[in-house]
Design an enzyme around this catalytic site. Structure first.
Site, mmCIF file in Angstrom:
data_model
loop_
_atom_site.group_PDB
_atom_site.id
_atom_site.type_symbol
_atom_site.label_atom_id
_atom_site.label_comp_id
_atom_site.label_asym_id
_atom_site.label_seq_id
_atom_site.Cartn_x
_atom_site.Cartn_y
_atom_site.Cartn_z
ATOM 1 C CG ASP A 453 15.890 28.212 8.127
ATOM 2 O OD1 ASP A 453 14.910 27.930 8.836
ATOM 3 O OD2 ASP A 453 16.986 27.629 8.223
ATOM 4 C CG ASP A 518 16.912 21.424 11.315
ATOM 5 O OD1 ASP A 518 16.651 21.590 10.109
ATOM 6 O OD2 ASP A 518 17.205 22.363 12.079
#
Ligand code: GLA
Length: 707
Positions: A453, A518
């Site tokens: 990430d 997301d």
């Protein structure tokens, strides 16, 4: 220097042709378009393009070369802006005038070497066609004893015909990536700059170009993409003389690139493709290209495992017993890989602390990750782990030990961004430390997958020596990823940056899928995934079934809809499975089973997005050999009339007869004459189409067609 060359060079793909002509001593793309006849005399193209001198204009047009040059008097954007200084003052050698000295013609590749002895630079252009995709890079070598300051260097510049007057750019935001935006071109420059330091949510480095009437199935369409995960600049320039071109480059901050004597550099690769049968073909050509790459082929040795991701179920609240219970539920609905997200390490009990300390938290996991991983594996699942190695929280042991390791522009305070700072991957000691920390985890535990990430912009990317270090950071990231790949070839890596903030062919040369967004809101996802699909195939697209009420949009969408959206990517689940009721749980298990039954098709078939009516999202995935297809049809909004428009399919074998069956949703309530299937000819399904049922908004229908 004199050199003699052919007037023009040609490369072909199955459906595309590139012709590079030597104009005024420099290589220039004369033609990039749908395939030309094999026996075409290339001089015809220059004869057709010839024009007389325009009024009040240069007597000879400076070429729109692969690197348009200031020294040739090119009236538009140069492909190279560089200069060097002597005695402390720069500005010399700025007007490059490199002329071709050598050409290498290979079956699939052209290399042009040009030299400018007066200004001591060499340019190298490599253009290669694989499948129907052109991959091209520009190299620059400093041949002087003085350093060369490079302000910008574009990947080979590709002209667009004047009748290609429209471009489609991509814009977006966190949890709303890959949104298409059409622009009508006029004289001047359409310019898109990204200075966020990562590929970004809002300025994806790609664009489509087309004629006014081009749609998914008809019309001339071009696709361009820069394979680079940092700052970039995309420009489509239209000169008053009618010439139009696409140029893409890494965007360098002031002073970022200085070439020492004899030093060279290369631009990121521009990827381009073109088709005369619509935007859909452009996407399929990009997909086929990625699927043929070595990095991608290794993936296909096994089906993409269905994921469970812990993030939205537990966030930072890790508890082994709860996670084990989730693992059991995940396995029972068919999950094959359990990914432990943020919160397992150091003092990471919230997003305010712990980043940088990649040791398992003894407070939360007193016996390490072994027991949880053992449980996951005993349930027949692989284990994956979240990491964010480029970042550090100021509240971390790493930062306390090495406050000097972060990017910044002191004395200016750092713009706050998720309570974290960026480690300077331009520094060898930082790369070494992060490589070793991640490698130690991979050595200690049987981890088959890393979710890598990256959750903040490089807002003030100053490096240790006071110079800008955004480009060095990206190169450093690539180096660490490459090193991990080499040392742990079996470990798959996901590229995530607050969702889809780092999706590009550059990072995908060293990672195996993208966390697309997301947002797990199925309706938003359909449009995000549609945008993503212009460049990337489904098996690289992380797509999860989220909780009943979406945590980001607050919207409640049915399980059948959530399944239908996630099923067409690399499927996963990201929700507290304990919160689902019995019906949702059984629908989810049925959805995972449906995905598994068809994932070979979804992950290898040809994608045909369908230009459906407003308020409808539809596409089909058709097997390479036309033997079967899956059709996704989602009603997003109520239709104006009583019935939706007929849906015309694409990509089928027109002569073949297909058996139609409804495979989703599990309980189709609508009355529909086709509910019980039927057999139909491909031509009829494509030309007449079928009448969809009346569906409530938020309902998705999946049809399976078999020949
Ligand atoms: C980012 C990712 C999410 C999740 C969180 C964890 O936002 O995109 O999927 O991993 O970080 O902090």
């Amino acid at each position: 220097m004199t050199a003699s060359f052919s007037a023009a060079y040609r490369l072909d793909g199955a459906n595309v042709t590139l012709v590079v002509e030597v104009i005024a001593g420099t290589p220039a793309v004369r033609y990039w378009g749908p395939r030309l006849p094999d026996d075409l005399a290339l001089e015809e193209l220059s004869a057709l393009a010839a024009r007389a001198e325009a009024n009040a204009s240069p007597a000879i047009e400076a070429p729109l070369a692969v690197t348009p040059q200031a020294g040739q008097g090119f009236p538009g954007r140069p492909g190279l802006a560089a200069h060097r200084g002597v005695g402390g003052r720069g500005g010399l050698d700025w007007a490059s005038f490199a002329l071709l000295v050598e050409v290498e013609q290979h079956a699939d590749r052209l290399v042009f070497i040009s030299r400018d002895d007066a200004h001591s630079i060499e340019l190298v252009h490599e253009l290669k066609i694989s499948g129907d995709v052109l991959a091209a890079r520009t190299g620059l070598v400093n041949r002087s004893v003085e350093a060369l300051q490079v302000d910008h260097l574009a990947a080979p510049v590709i002209p667009l015909p004047g009748f290609v007057g429209q471009i489609i750019g991509f814009e977006g935001r966190w949890s709303g990536e890959f949104q298409l935006q059409r622009h009508q071109l006029s004289m001047g420059t359409w310019l898109r700059e990204n200075r966020r330091g990562r590929t970004s949510h809002d300025a994806f480095p790609g664009l489509l170009a087309c004629e006014r009437d081009t749609n998914e199935t008809r019309g001339l369409a071009y696709g361009f993409h820069l394979g680079w995960s940092g700052n970039h600049r995309l420009a489509v320039e239209t000169l008053a003389d009618g010439r139009r071109s696409v140029s893409m480059e890494a965007l360098y901050l002031p002073g970022e690139i200085t070439l020492a004597p004899s030093e060279g550099m290369e631009t990121p690769t521009i990827y381009a493709t073109v088709a005369d049968d619509g935007l859909g073909a452009v996407s399929r050509q990009f997909h086929a290209y990625l699927r043929a790459r070595f990095e991608h082929r290794r993936l296909r040795a096994k089906p993409r495992p269905v994921h469970y991701n812990s993030w939205e179920a537990v966030y930072f609240d890790h508890d082994t017993a709860k996670l084990m219970a989730l693992a059991e539920r995940a396995a029972s609905v068919g999950v094959e890989r359990f990914v432990l997200d943020d919160g397992w390490f150091g003092s990471r009990r919230s997003d305010r602390a712990g980043l940088g300390d990649w040791q398992v938290s003894p407070a939360v996991y007193p016996d390490g990750l072994g027991p949880l991983i053992g449980k996951v594996r005993s349930l027949g699942m692989e284990f994956g782990l979240w990491v964010e190695p480029e970042m550090v929280n100021p509240d971390s042991d790493l930062f306390r030990a090495h406050p000097e390791w972060v990017l910044g522009t002191p004395p200016a305070p750092q713009i706050p961004f998720r309570h974290q700072l960026v480690l300077d991957f331009g520094r060898a000691e930082v790369r070494e430390r992060m490589y070793c920390d991640v490698a130690a985890l991979l050595e200690e535990y049987p981890i088959s997958y890393l979710k890598w990430d990256m959750n903040r912009d490089l807002s003030q990317p100053g490096g240790a020596d006071g110079r800008a270090g955004a480009t060095a950071h990206v190169n450093g990231l690539y180096e660490v990823l490459d090193r991990l790949r080499a040392a742990f070839p079996a470990v798959e890596i996901e590229s995530c940056a607050s969702g889809g903030g780092r999706a590009d062919f550059g990072v995908l040369a060293r990672t195996d899928r993208v966390w697309t967004s997301d947002s797990n809101d199925a309706l938003d996802r359909l449009s995000i995934q549609r945008g993503f699909s212009y460049f990337f195939p489904a098996e690289l697209m992380g797509a999860h079934v989220g909780p009943t009420r979406c945590h980001i949009t607050g919207r409640i969408l049915s399980m059948p809809l959530r399944v239908a959206a996630a099923l067409f990517g690399h499927m996963g689940i990201e929700a507290d499975l304990g919160e689902l009721d019995a019906q949702e749980t059984s629908d989810l298990a049925a959805g995972v089973a449906l995905h598994k039954a068809h994932r070979d098709l979804i992950h290898s078939g040809a994608l045909h997005r369908i230009d459906a009516a407003q308020g409808v999202n539809a596409f089909a995935v058709v097997a390479e050999d036309g033997s079967e297809a899956l059709v996704s049809y989602t009603m997003i909004e109520e239709q104006r009339g009583y019935f939706a428009e007929p849906l015309r399919l694409a990509g089928l074998d027109p002569a073949a007869e297909y058996q139609l069956s409804v495979v989703w949703p599990p309980r189709l309530k609508a009355e529909w004459p086709l509910k019980d299937g039927g057999r139909f000819r491909g031509a009829a399904l494509m030309q007449a189409g079928f009448q969809p049922p009346r569906l409530h908004p938020g309902t998705a229908l999946i049809l399976h067609l078999t020949r």
